[in-house]
Design a protein around this motif. Structure first.
Motif, PDB file in Angstrom:
ATOM      1  N   TRP A 142       0.810  -1.224   0.000  1.00 17.64           N
ATOM      2  CA  TRP A 142       0.000   0.000   0.000  1.00 17.64           C
ATOM      3  C   TRP A 142       0.844   1.274   0.000  1.00 17.64           C
ATOM      4  O   TRP A 142       0.321   2.348  -0.251  1.00 17.64           O
ATOM      5  CB  TRP A 142      -0.925   0.014   1.237  1.00 17.64           C
ATOM      6  N   ALA A 168      -2.678  -4.582  -2.205  1.00 18.80           N
ATOM      7  CA  ALA A 168      -2.886  -4.522  -0.748  1.00 18.80           C
ATOM      8  C   ALA A 168      -4.331  -4.134  -0.443  1.00 18.80           C
ATOM      9  O   ALA A 168      -4.938  -3.335  -1.165  1.00 18.80           O
ATOM     10  CB  ALA A 168      -1.937  -3.504  -0.136  1.00 18.80           C
ATOM     11  N   THR A 219       6.038  -7.690  -3.085  1.00 19.91           N
ATOM     12  CA  THR A 219       6.650  -6.584  -2.341  1.00 19.91           C
ATOM     13  C   THR A 219       5.873  -6.419  -1.056  1.00 19.91           C
ATOM     14  O   THR A 219       4.644  -6.267  -1.081  1.00 19.91           O
ATOM     15  CB  THR A 219       6.630  -5.271  -3.150  1.00 19.91           C
ATOM     16  N   SER A 221       6.387  -7.053   3.596  1.00 23.70           N
ATOM     17  CA  SER A 221       7.250  -7.237   4.764  1.00 23.70           C
ATOM     18  C   SER A 221       8.120  -8.488   4.624  1.00 23.70           C
ATOM     19  O   SER A 221       7.752  -9.453   3.934  1.00 23.70           O
ATOM     20  CB  SER A 221       6.383  -7.358   6.012  1.00 23.70           C
TER      21      SER A 221
HETATM   22  P1  ADP Z   1       3.071  -4.291   5.126  1.00 24.39           P
HETATM   23  O1  ADP Z   1       3.713  -4.386   6.461  1.00 24.39           O
HETATM   24  O2  ADP Z   1       3.773  -3.454   4.130  1.00 24.39           O
HETATM   25  O3  ADP Z   1       1.585  -4.105   5.144  1.00 24.39           O
HETATM   26  P2  ADP Z   1       2.591  -6.987   4.288  1.00 24.39           P
HETATM   27  O4  ADP Z   1       3.658  -7.946   3.945  1.00 24.39           O
HETATM   28  O5  ADP Z   1       1.667  -7.316   5.394  1.00 24.39           O
HETATM   29  O6  ADP Z   1       3.404  -5.672   4.522  1.00 24.39           O
HETATM   30  O7  ADP Z   1       1.716  -6.621   3.020  1.00 24.39           O
HETATM   31  C1  ADP Z   1       2.229  -6.512   1.710  1.00 24.39           C
HETATM   32  C2  ADP Z   1       1.328  -7.260   0.760  1.00 24.39           C
HETATM   33  O8  ADP Z   1       1.313  -8.622   1.167  1.00 24.39           O
HETATM   34  C3  ADP Z   1      -0.141  -6.818   0.763  1.00 24.39           C
HETATM   35  O9  ADP Z   1      -0.669  -6.948  -0.549  1.00 24.39           O
HETATM   36  C4  ADP Z   1      -0.784  -7.805   1.685  1.00 24.39           C
HETATM   37  O10 ADP Z   1      -2.161  -7.984   1.412  1.00 24.39           O
HETATM   38  C5  ADP Z   1      -0.014  -9.062   1.342  1.00 24.39           C
HETATM   39  N1  ADP Z   1      -0.017 -10.101   2.373  1.00 24.39           N
HETATM   40  C6  ADP Z   1      -0.013  -9.979   3.721  1.00 24.39           C
HETATM   41  N2  ADP Z   1      -0.026 -11.186   4.315  1.00 24.39           N
HETATM   42  C7  ADP Z   1      -0.030 -12.108   3.315  1.00 24.39           C
HETATM   43  C8  ADP Z   1      -0.029 -13.552   3.263  1.00 24.39           C
HETATM   44  N3  ADP Z   1      -0.014 -14.297   4.362  1.00 24.39           N
HETATM   45  N4  ADP Z   1      -0.030 -14.132   2.046  1.00 24.39           N
HETATM   46  C9  ADP Z   1      -0.026 -13.389   0.929  1.00 24.39           C
HETATM   47  N5  ADP Z   1      -0.014 -12.060   0.901  1.00 24.39           N
HETATM   48  C10 ADP Z   1      -0.016 -11.416   2.069  1.00 24.39           C
END
Ligand code: ADP
Length: 473
Positions: A142, A168, A219, A221
């Motif tokens: 995001w 996201a 892309t 975390s």
């Molecule tokens: P941030 O801390 O930047 O929000 P995330 O890694 O949680 O980082 O989110 C980045 C992307 O990964 C977003 O599109 C989110 O929806 C997606 N995401 C988060 N958790 C998962 C998961 N378990 N499997 C696949 N995608 C995920």
């Protein structure tokens, strides 16, 4: 959602809010497992004809999308500011940066060259061709809700891949607008599919396990990236991972501390610190510390927070309450362990700021390795300053992190700067430069910051396989 050239709306929906004031600005469908399957099926069917298109046809479509994006620049930027919160000027810059990838890869698609390789056998000839990897699953964050989409989609499409994008859950409206851009440009049905979900893990699991998906590009975390990488590896999928960072910035004793403070305040507070290349550990030589801190503090204290639509505001909201609490807990932990607060250090709640997740631009000095902020990625407007006395030690301290995405150096001495550039274990190094990013330059990290590079000539390689032909004459 956009699946096989059709807009899908008849689903239960989830709301999208403006982080500056909590207002609901729209809603998007929550995909079902059948939708994920339909999107992958569409991409898989479209792959058969898309890979047969000429590079010139793909280039023409990408070029058209670039033109449309630029013609809609203002509208896309306003949507981004409403949905993500960054100041309108920053949104306009991001739309431009996002469009740059379309143009860059429209050009690169025509330069997917193979090789002829001499053989030791007189009657043998080798040739290689580069072929698309196949269907791509793309997951985007995001914080840069448009440019992270084009940075993945443009090279994938240029290479001849079809794809399913899951943006996201905080910023699906930007992704929807980009799907419109691609539709308007005339990409065939099924080549680009966009699904929205409030349960990203469901989509992530499908991307990692469905045999029709050949490549995962993510892309986000490091924690989620590691999980996805492990799942994808079990199914032998190619991956590109752009993960967290904890960028050091080193101000060497020969640098101008005022100039360095100006640059670092600009890059630190960009996007309210919500960037994986944000400088998160600022090392300043003890002889420069006073002048540097005075300038950095004055600049941070002058920054105005608020709606991105008001000219003069340069600090937007954090994306949500959890993000704000994490930033504040890092600051409070540092203060409890002896850091000094030069400005900021609290939530902003004056007037309409109370409606959003605003945190004051903060400068901390006397940061030490015992503090959480020294090790954990900071995704907010906090500049932690570490005062050092030995140039060799500082390079070791800068490298002492699990991350390896970006680093910054300020020095006016060529050999100091060059030695630091060579010693730092990071994928992107800004040398007296706070914006070492461009569609033409490879972006990516070492260590736990990820795998692969985006942008540049390397960016398209991530979506290509090498096929060897050995001919006996
Ligand atoms: P941030 O801390 O930047 O929000 P995330 O890694 O949680 O980082 O989110 C980045 C992307 O990964 C977003 O599109 C989110 O929806 C997606 N995401 C988060 N958790 C998962 C998961 N378990 N499997 C696949 N995608 C995920």
């Amino acid at each position: 959602m956009y699946i096989n050239g059709h807009w899908v709306t008849e689903r239960s929906h989830f709301p999208v809010t403006n982080p500056a004031n909590g207002e609901v600005i729209g809603e998007v469908p929550d995909c079902t497992p059948e939708d994920i399957d339909a999107a992958i099926t569409a991409a898989s069917n479209a792959q058969k004809s898309w890979k047969q298109t000429t590079a010139y046809e793909r280039s023409g479509l990408l070029y058209r999308a670039w033109e449309i994006m630029l013609s809609r620049k203002q509208e896309l930027a306003e949507l981004m500011t409403r949905e993500q919160g960054k100041p309108l000027k920053a949104s306009l810059n991001e739309v431009q940066y996002g469009a740059d990838f379309l143009l860059w890869f429209a050009e690169e698609s025509k330069r997917i060259n193979g090789q002829t390789i001499p053989s030791a056998r007189g009657n043998q000839r080798f040739i290689t061709q580069k072929v698309p990897v196949g269907v791509v699953g793309a997951i985007t964050p995001w914080n840069y809700p448009i440019s992270m989409i084009t940075r993945k989609l443009a090279p994938a499409l240029a290479a001849g891949c079809t794809l399913v994008l899951k943006p996201a859950e905080h910023t699906p409206l930007c992704a929807k607008a980009m799907a419109e851009v691609f539709e308007q440009a005339g990409f065939p049905a099924g080549v680009i599919n966009v699904i929205t979900s409030r349960d990203p893990a469901l989509v992530g699991e499908a991307f990692c396990t469905d045999p029709r998906i050949r490549k995962l590009t993510f892309t986000g975390s490091t924690a989620v990236g590691k999980q996805l990488n492990a799942r994808a590896a079990a199914n032998m999928k190619r991956v590109s991972m752009e993960l967290g960072g904890h960028a050091p910035a080193i101000v060497f004793p020969d640098a101008d501390p005022v100039h360095a403070a100006k640059g670092l305040s600009l890059v630190k507070f960009l996007n309210t610190g919500q960037a994986c290349i944000s400088p998160n550990r600022i090392f300043v030589h003890k002889d420069q510390a006073e002048a540097f801190l005075a300038e950095l503090t004055a600049r941070a204290a002058r920054l105005k927070a608020g709606s991105g639509f008001e000219a003069g505001n340069s600090i937007g909201p954090l994306i949500n309450e959890a993000a704000l609490q994490k930033v504040d807990s890092q600051v409070q932990d540092a203060l409890a362990k002896g850091a000094t607060l030069h400005t900021g250090g609290q939530r902003l709640t004056d007037g309409e700021l109370a409606e959003g997740c605003f945190y004051a631009p903060t400068v901390l000095a006397g940061v030490t390795p015992e503090m959480k902020i020294y090790r954990e990625e900071t995704f907010g407007p906090v500049a932690p300053v570490v005062i050092y006395s030995d140039d060799d030690d500082v390079l070791a301290m800068a490298n002492d992190t699990e991350y390896g995405l970006a680093a910054y150096i300020y020095s006016n001495d060529l050999s100091t700067a060059f030695k630091a550039f060579e010693a730092l274990e990071f994928g992107i190094i800004g040398i007296n430069d706070i914006n070492p990013t461009s569609a033409a330059a490879p972006f990516g990290g070492m260590k736990n910051s990820g795998l692969g590079r985006e942008g540049a000539q390397e960016g398209i390689e991530e979506y290509l396989e090498t096929k060897l032909g050995g001919f006996a004459l």
